[in-house]
Design a protein around this motif. Structure first.
Motif, PDB file in Angstrom:
ATOM      1  N   ARG A 164       0.820  -1.206   0.000  1.00 47.44           N
ATOM      2  CA  ARG A 164       0.000   0.000   0.000  1.00 47.44           C
ATOM      3  C   ARG A 164       0.865   1.273   0.000  1.00 47.44           C
ATOM      4  NH1 ARG A 164      -4.483  -2.166  -1.360  1.00 47.44           N
ATOM      5  NH2 ARG A 164      -5.612  -3.399   0.136  1.00 47.44           N
ATOM      6  N   VAL A 165       1.961   1.220   0.739  1.00 47.84           N
ATOM      7  CA  VAL A 165       2.834   2.398   0.792  1.00 47.84           C
ATOM      8  C   VAL A 165       3.426   2.678  -0.587  1.00 47.84           C
ATOM      9  CG1 VAL A 165       4.972   3.340   1.755  1.00 47.84           C
ATOM     10  CG2 VAL A 165       3.366   2.150   3.242  1.00 47.84           C
ATOM     11  N   LEU A 166       3.829   1.635  -1.300  1.00 49.77           N
ATOM     12  CA  LEU A 166       4.395   1.831  -2.629  1.00 49.77           C
ATOM     13  C   LEU A 166       3.346   2.359  -3.611  1.00 49.77           C
ATOM     14  CD1 LEU A 166       6.675  -1.330  -2.844  1.00 49.77           C
ATOM     15  CD2 LEU A 166       7.333   1.020  -2.308  1.00 49.77           C
ATOM     16  N   GLN A 167       2.115   1.912  -3.477  1.00 45.79           N
ATOM     17  CA  GLN A 167       1.045   2.442  -4.319  1.00 45.79           C
ATOM     18  C   GLN A 167       0.784   3.911  -3.998  1.00 45.79           C
ATOM     19  OE1 GLN A 167      -1.826  -0.588  -3.228  1.00 45.79           O
ATOM     20  NE2 GLN A 167      -1.696  -1.531  -5.258  1.00 45.79           N
ATOM     21  N   LEU A 168       0.761   4.246  -2.712  1.00 40.29           N
ATOM     22  CA  LEU A 168       0.578   5.641  -2.300  1.00 40.29           C
ATOM     23  C   LEU A 168       1.731   6.499  -2.811  1.00 40.29           C
ATOM     24  CD1 LEU A 168      -0.923   7.825  -0.680  1.00 40.29           C
ATOM     25  CD2 LEU A 168       0.391   7.077   1.328  1.00 40.29           C
ATOM     26  N   MET A 169       2.946   5.973  -2.741  1.00 40.74           N
ATOM     27  CA  MET A 169       4.109   6.708  -3.220  1.00 40.74           C
ATOM     28  C   MET A 169       3.968   7.046  -4.700  1.00 40.74           C
ATOM     29  SD  MET A 169       7.999   5.441  -3.663  1.00 40.74           S
ATOM     30  CE  MET A 169       7.486   4.538  -5.104  1.00 40.74           C
ATOM     31  N   ASN A 170       3.514   6.087  -5.498  1.00 40.21           N
ATOM     32  CA  ASN A 170       3.319   6.360  -6.927  1.00 40.21           C
ATOM     33  C   ASN A 170       2.327   7.497  -7.143  1.00 40.21           C
ATOM     34  OD1 ASN A 170       5.112   4.383  -7.764  1.00 40.21           O
ATOM     35  ND2 ASN A 170       3.530   2.803  -7.872  1.00 40.21           N
ATOM     36  N   LEU A 171       1.270   7.505  -6.374  1.00 40.32           N
ATOM     37  CA  LEU A 171       0.260   8.559  -6.487  1.00 40.32           C
ATOM     38  C   LEU A 171       0.817   9.910  -6.066  1.00 40.32           C
ATOM     39  CD1 LEU A 171      -2.708   9.393  -7.011  1.00 40.32           C
ATOM     40  CD2 LEU A 171      -3.132   8.878  -4.598  1.00 40.32           C
ATOM     41  N   THR A 172       1.453   9.980  -4.916  1.00 37.80           N
ATOM     42  CA  THR A 172       1.965  11.269  -4.419  1.00 37.80           C
ATOM     43  C   THR A 172       3.105  11.789  -5.292  1.00 37.80           C
ATOM     44  OG1 THR A 172       3.438  10.188  -2.838  1.00 37.80           O
ATOM     45  CG2 THR A 172       1.260  10.879  -2.032  1.00 37.80           C
ATOM     46  N   ASP A 173       3.951  10.890  -5.782  1.00 37.89           N
ATOM     47  CA  ASP A 173       5.053  11.341  -6.643  1.00 37.89           C
ATOM     48  C   ASP A 173       4.546  11.913  -7.956  1.00 37.89           C
ATOM     49  OD1 ASP A 173       6.851  10.636  -4.719  1.00 37.89           O
ATOM     50  OD2 ASP A 173       7.754   8.967  -5.843  1.00 37.89           O
ATOM     51  N   SER A 174       3.442  11.379  -8.461  1.00 37.07           N
ATOM     52  CA  SER A 174       2.890  11.894  -9.716  1.00 37.07           C
ATOM     53  C   SER A 174       2.318  13.311  -9.547  1.00 37.07           C
ATOM     54  CB  SER A 174       1.811  10.959 -10.258  1.00 37.07           C
ATOM     55  OG  SER A 174       0.659  10.975  -9.428  1.00 37.07           O
ATOM     56  N   ARG A 175       2.072  13.711  -8.307  1.00 36.84           N
ATOM     57  CA  ARG A 175       1.496  15.038  -8.037  1.00 36.84           C
ATOM     58  C   ARG A 175       2.489  16.015  -7.407  1.00 36.84           C
ATOM     59  NH1 ARG A 175      -4.344  13.158  -5.565  1.00 36.84           N
ATOM     60  NH2 ARG A 175      -5.040  12.101  -7.448  1.00 36.84           N
ATOM     61  N   LEU A 176       3.750  15.633  -7.299  1.00 36.01           N
ATOM     62  CA  LEU A 176       4.735  16.479  -6.624  1.00 36.01           C
ATOM     63  C   LEU A 176       4.966  17.824  -7.312  1.00 36.01           C
ATOM     64  CD1 LEU A 176       7.546  14.148  -5.257  1.00 36.01           C
ATOM     65  CD2 LEU A 176       6.016  15.631  -3.974  1.00 36.01           C
ATOM     66  N   ALA A 177       4.797  17.883  -8.610  1.00 31.18           N
ATOM     67  CA  ALA A 177       5.000  19.150  -9.318  1.00 31.18           C
ATOM     68  C   ALA A 177       3.999  20.215  -8.843  1.00 31.18           C
ATOM     69  CB  ALA A 177       4.875  18.949 -10.821  1.00 31.18           C
TER      70      ALA A 177
END
Length: 171
Positions: free
Chosen positions: A1-14
């Motif tokens: 779950r953490v890795l899935q959340l990381m993918n989501l948050t990283d895609s919105r970091l800009a």
């Protein structure tokens, strides 16, 4: 779950990011590394089977690739946030340590680098860091008149880790 959340948050970091969430993810990575990455880990553990099923991460090399991707992303987007930069660089430093822990004396020669470090050096993302260690890619490396002790510590940790990885790469 953490890795899935990381993918989501990283895609919105800009657009925006959450410092506390990033620090929590880095703590997760730190614990994961201690438990599931290294020479002593059972490669057939349930965790690796589950990672393969859910995320398509089939082996330790793929997991290391995710770690390095996160490190590069954090250094790119969070380079001016000292807590995240420091913790990210500590993760890179820990991953780059190429010798078994607890060896205070090396008899006649140093031990061979661990397999996980050899796998790490072969990753294209690590090669990117070794070839592009400038402020253009990693803002915390920028030289300014306001350089403080924390910035210098971050640079030192970064170059220490890259030096270790380069030594493994050079054999």
């Amino acid at each position: 779950r953490v890795l899935q959340l990381m993918n989501l948050t990283d895609s919105r970091l800009a657009q925006a990011g959450n410092e506390k969430l990033e620090l929590a993810m880095l703590s997760f990575f730190e614990q994961f590394r201690k438990i599931y990455i290294g020479d002593q880990v059972q490669k057939s553990s349930k965790l690796y089977r589950r990672l393969s099923e859910v995320l398509g991460l089939n082996d330790e090399t793929m997991v290391l690739s995710v770690f390095i991707g996160k490190i590069i992303t954090n250094l790119k987007y969070w380079g001016r946030c000292e807590p995240i930069t420091s913790k990210t660089l500590q993760l890179l430093n820990d991953l780059s340590i190429g010798y078994p822990f607890g060896k205070s004396c090396w008899e006649h020669r140093p031990p061979e680098p661990r397999d996980d470090v050899r796998k790490l050096v072969k990753l294209s993302a690590v090669q990117f860091m070794l070839n592009n260690h400038t402020s253009e890619h990693f803002s915390f490396l920028g030289i300014n008149n306001q350089s403080n002790l924390t910035d210098m510590r971050c640079r030192t940790t970064f170059y220490t880790a890259l030096g270790r990885l380069l030594m493994v790469d050079l054999g």
